[in-house]
Write a protein that holds these residues in place. Structure first.
Motif, PDB file in Angstrom:
ATOM      1  N   LYS A 278       0.831  -1.205   0.000  1.00  0.00           N
ATOM      2  CA  LYS A 278       0.000   0.000   0.000  1.00  0.00           C
ATOM      3  C   LYS A 278       0.865   1.254   0.000  1.00  0.00           C
ATOM      4  CE  LYS A 278      -3.511   2.660   2.510  1.00  0.00           C
ATOM      5  NZ  LYS A 278      -3.094   3.869   1.867  1.00  0.00           N
ATOM      6  N   GLY A 279       1.906   1.259   0.829  1.00  0.00           N
ATOM      7  CA  GLY A 279       2.788   2.419   0.886  1.00  0.00           C
ATOM      8  C   GLY A 279       3.481   2.683  -0.438  1.00  0.00           C
ATOM      9  N   ILE A 280       3.988   1.640  -1.066  1.00  0.00           N
ATOM     10  CA  ILE A 280       4.652   1.776  -2.363  1.00  0.00           C
ATOM     11  C   ILE A 280       3.656   2.265  -3.402  1.00  0.00           C
ATOM     12  CG2 ILE A 280       5.736   0.475  -4.236  1.00  0.00           C
ATOM     13  CD1 ILE A 280       7.053  -1.264  -2.001  1.00  0.00           C
ATOM     14  N   ASN A 281       2.445   1.718  -3.386  1.00  0.00           N
ATOM     15  CA  ASN A 281       1.409   2.116  -4.335  1.00  0.00           C
ATOM     16  C   ASN A 281       1.024   3.588  -4.153  1.00  0.00           C
ATOM     17  OD1 ASN A 281      -0.455   1.566  -6.471  1.00  0.00           O
ATOM     18  ND2 ASN A 281      -2.086   1.499  -4.933  1.00  0.00           N
ATOM     19  N   ASP A 282       0.844   4.018  -2.908  1.00  0.00           N
ATOM     20  CA  ASP A 282       0.506   5.424  -2.650  1.00  0.00           C
ATOM     21  C   ASP A 282       1.613   6.351  -3.132  1.00  0.00           C
ATOM     22  OD1 ASP A 282      -1.940   4.801  -1.540  1.00  0.00           O
ATOM     23  OD2 ASP A 282      -1.302   5.087   0.544  1.00  0.00           O
ATOM     24  N   PHE A 283       2.862   5.984  -2.855  1.00  0.00           N
ATOM     25  CA  PHE A 283       3.984   6.812  -3.283  1.00  0.00           C
ATOM     26  C   PHE A 283       4.066   6.865  -4.812  1.00  0.00           C
ATOM     27  CE2 PHE A 283       8.768   7.598  -3.315  1.00  0.00           C
ATOM     28  CZ  PHE A 283       8.639   8.933  -3.009  1.00  0.00           C
ATOM     29  N   ALA A 284       3.808   5.746  -5.454  1.00  0.00           N
ATOM     30  CA  ALA A 284       3.803   5.712  -6.929  1.00  0.00           C
ATOM     31  C   ALA A 284       2.700   6.611  -7.487  1.00  0.00           C
ATOM     32  CB  ALA A 284       3.627   4.276  -7.422  1.00  0.00           C
ATOM     33  N   LYS A 285       1.531   6.611  -6.867  1.00  0.00           N
ATOM     34  CA  LYS A 285       0.427   7.472  -7.319  1.00  0.00           C
ATOM     35  C   LYS A 285       0.820   8.943  -7.229  1.00  0.00           C
ATOM     36  CE  LYS A 285      -3.474   4.484  -6.120  1.00  0.00           C
ATOM     37  NZ  LYS A 285      -4.627   4.320  -5.226  1.00  0.00           N
ATOM     38  N   ILE A 286       1.440   9.323  -6.125  1.00  0.00           N
ATOM     39  CA  ILE A 286       1.863  10.719  -5.951  1.00  0.00           C
ATOM     40  C   ILE A 286       2.896  11.090  -7.007  1.00  0.00           C
ATOM     41  CG2 ILE A 286       3.076  12.315  -4.416  1.00  0.00           C
ATOM     42  CD1 ILE A 286       1.795  10.696  -2.051  1.00  0.00           C
ATOM     43  N   ASN A 287       3.866  10.218  -7.235  1.00  0.00           N
ATOM     44  CA  ASN A 287       4.907  10.508  -8.221  1.00  0.00           C
ATOM     45  C   ASN A 287       4.352  10.560  -9.643  1.00  0.00           C
ATOM     46  OD1 ASN A 287       7.621  10.899  -6.971  1.00  0.00           O
ATOM     47  ND2 ASN A 287       6.981   9.030  -5.932  1.00  0.00           N
ATOM     48  N   ARG A 288       3.414   9.672  -9.977  1.00  0.00           N
ATOM     49  CA  ARG A 288       2.769   9.740 -11.305  1.00  0.00           C
ATOM     50  C   ARG A 288       2.054  11.067 -11.481  1.00  0.00           C
ATOM     51  NH1 ARG A 288       1.880   4.238 -10.667  1.00  0.00           N
ATOM     52  NH2 ARG A 288      -0.126   4.563  -9.663  1.00  0.00           N
ATOM     53  N   TYR A 289       1.380  11.512 -10.444  1.00  0.00           N
ATOM     54  CA  TYR A 289       0.673  12.792 -10.501  1.00  0.00           C
ATOM     55  C   TYR A 289       1.657  13.944 -10.714  1.00  0.00           C
ATOM     56  CZ  TYR A 289      -2.109  16.802  -9.099  1.00  0.00           C
ATOM     57  OH  TYR A 289      -2.729  18.029  -9.072  1.00  0.00           O
ATOM     58  N   HIS A 290       2.754  13.934  -9.958  1.00  0.00           N
ATOM     59  CA  HIS A 290       3.754  14.995 -10.118  1.00  0.00           C
ATOM     60  C   HIS A 290       4.332  15.007 -11.528  1.00  0.00           C
ATOM     61  CE1 HIS A 290       4.664  15.377  -5.521  1.00  0.00           C
ATOM     62  NE2 HIS A 290       3.472  15.828  -5.853  1.00  0.00           N
ATOM     63  N   VAL A 291       4.614  13.854 -12.090  1.00  0.00           N
ATOM     64  CA  VAL A 291       5.145  13.790 -13.457  1.00  0.00           C
ATOM     65  C   VAL A 291       4.110  14.313 -14.452  1.00  0.00           C
ATOM     66  CG1 VAL A 291       5.919  12.218 -15.289  1.00  0.00           C
ATOM     67  CG2 VAL A 291       6.845  12.011 -12.981  1.00  0.00           C
ATOM     68  N   SER A 292       2.842  14.041 -14.209  1.00  0.00           N
ATOM     69  CA  SER A 292       1.813  14.567 -15.111  1.00  0.00           C
ATOM     70  C   SER A 292       1.778  16.092 -15.057  1.00  0.00           C
ATOM     71  CB  SER A 292       0.435  13.982 -14.792  1.00  0.00           C
ATOM     72  OG  SER A 292      -0.151  14.588 -13.646  1.00  0.00           O
ATOM     73  N   LEU A 293       2.027  16.667 -13.880  1.00  0.00           N
ATOM     74  CA  LEU A 293       2.095  18.125 -13.763  1.00  0.00           C
ATOM     75  C   LEU A 293       3.299  18.678 -14.507  1.00  0.00           C
ATOM     76  CD1 LEU A 293       1.133  18.642 -10.007  1.00  0.00           C
ATOM     77  CD2 LEU A 293      -0.320  18.954 -12.018  1.00  0.00           C
ATOM     78  N   LEU A 294       4.408  17.950 -14.468  1.00  0.00           N
ATOM     79  CA  LEU A 294       5.596  18.372 -15.213  1.00  0.00           C
ATOM     80  C   LEU A 294       5.296  18.395 -16.706  1.00  0.00           C
ATOM     81  CD1 LEU A 294       8.640  19.057 -15.373  1.00  0.00           C
ATOM     82  CD2 LEU A 294       9.035  16.583 -15.586  1.00  0.00           C
ATOM     83  N   ALA A 295       4.669  17.357 -17.206  1.00  0.00           N
ATOM     84  CA  ALA A 295       4.321  17.301 -18.634  1.00  0.00           C
ATOM     85  C   ALA A 295       3.415  18.469 -19.011  1.00  0.00           C
ATOM     86  CB  ALA A 295       3.650  15.970 -18.959  1.00  0.00           C
ATOM     87  N   TYR A 296       2.441  18.758 -18.185  1.00  0.00           N
ATOM     88  CA  TYR A 296       1.526  19.881 -18.412  1.00  0.00           C
ATOM     89  C   TYR A 296       2.306  21.199 -18.436  1.00  0.00           C
ATOM     90  CZ  TYR A 296      -2.040  23.383 -17.321  1.00  0.00           C
ATOM     91  OH  TYR A 296      -2.829  24.505 -17.318  1.00  0.00           O
ATOM     92  N   PHE A 297       3.197  21.392 -17.467  1.00  0.00           N
ATOM     93  CA  PHE A 297       3.993  22.612 -17.371  1.00  0.00           C
ATOM     94  C   PHE A 297       4.899  22.778 -18.605  1.00  0.00           C
ATOM     95  CE2 PHE A 297       7.967  24.587 -15.512  1.00  0.00           C
ATOM     96  CZ  PHE A 297       7.472  25.879 -15.471  1.00  0.00           C
TER      97      PHE A 297
END
Length: 128
Positions: free
Chosen positions: A19-38
């Motif tokens: 669960k911890g690894i999955n939650d951290f992966a979700k946060i990092n995927r979201y951050h990368v999506s913001l980078l792509a948008y930026f």
């Protein structure tokens, strides 16, 4: 909007739990999506003879390769933009295992005209 209610820092110390690894992966995927948008916004914003991405240098990465144990070697980084032609782009570099992240920072500041012999724990320059 990341898909988890976990905060970044506690999630980074995931305890090797699924669960911890999955939650951290979700946060990092979201951050990368913001980078792509930026980056897309910068690329689509005219600026002089190019666009804002042509005239900028964006450094994105993590301070840790394995944040659970504070492992700071072999950290992936993205450099985006051309810094007014200083960086050519479209390059993928894989450094030897154990190369300090600071080597990229040392190379970057020197290429931008800020001459330094070292940054943090850097051991040399990177061929970018």
């Amino acid at each position: 909007e990341s898909g988890t209610d976990s905060s970044f820092h506690p999630a980074s110390h995931h305890g090797e739990t699924p669960k911890g690894i999955n939650d951290f992966a979700k946060i990092n995927r979201y951050h990368v999506s913001l980078l792509a948008y930026f980056l897309e916004k910068l690329q689509n914003t005219p600026d002089g003879d190019g666009n804002l991405l042509d005239h900028s240098l964006i450094i994105y990465g993590s301070a840790m390769a394995d944040s659970h144990v504070h492992g700071h070697l072999d950290v992936p980084m993205v450099l985006a933009g051309h810094a007014n032609g200083v960086f050519k782009g479209n390059v993928h570099i894989r450094e030897k295992e154990g190369t300090p992240q600071a080597n990229i920072l040392l190379t970057t500041v020197n290429k931008l005209g800020i001459e330094r012999e070292f940054v943090g724990d850097s051991t040399g320059m990177v061929d970018i």
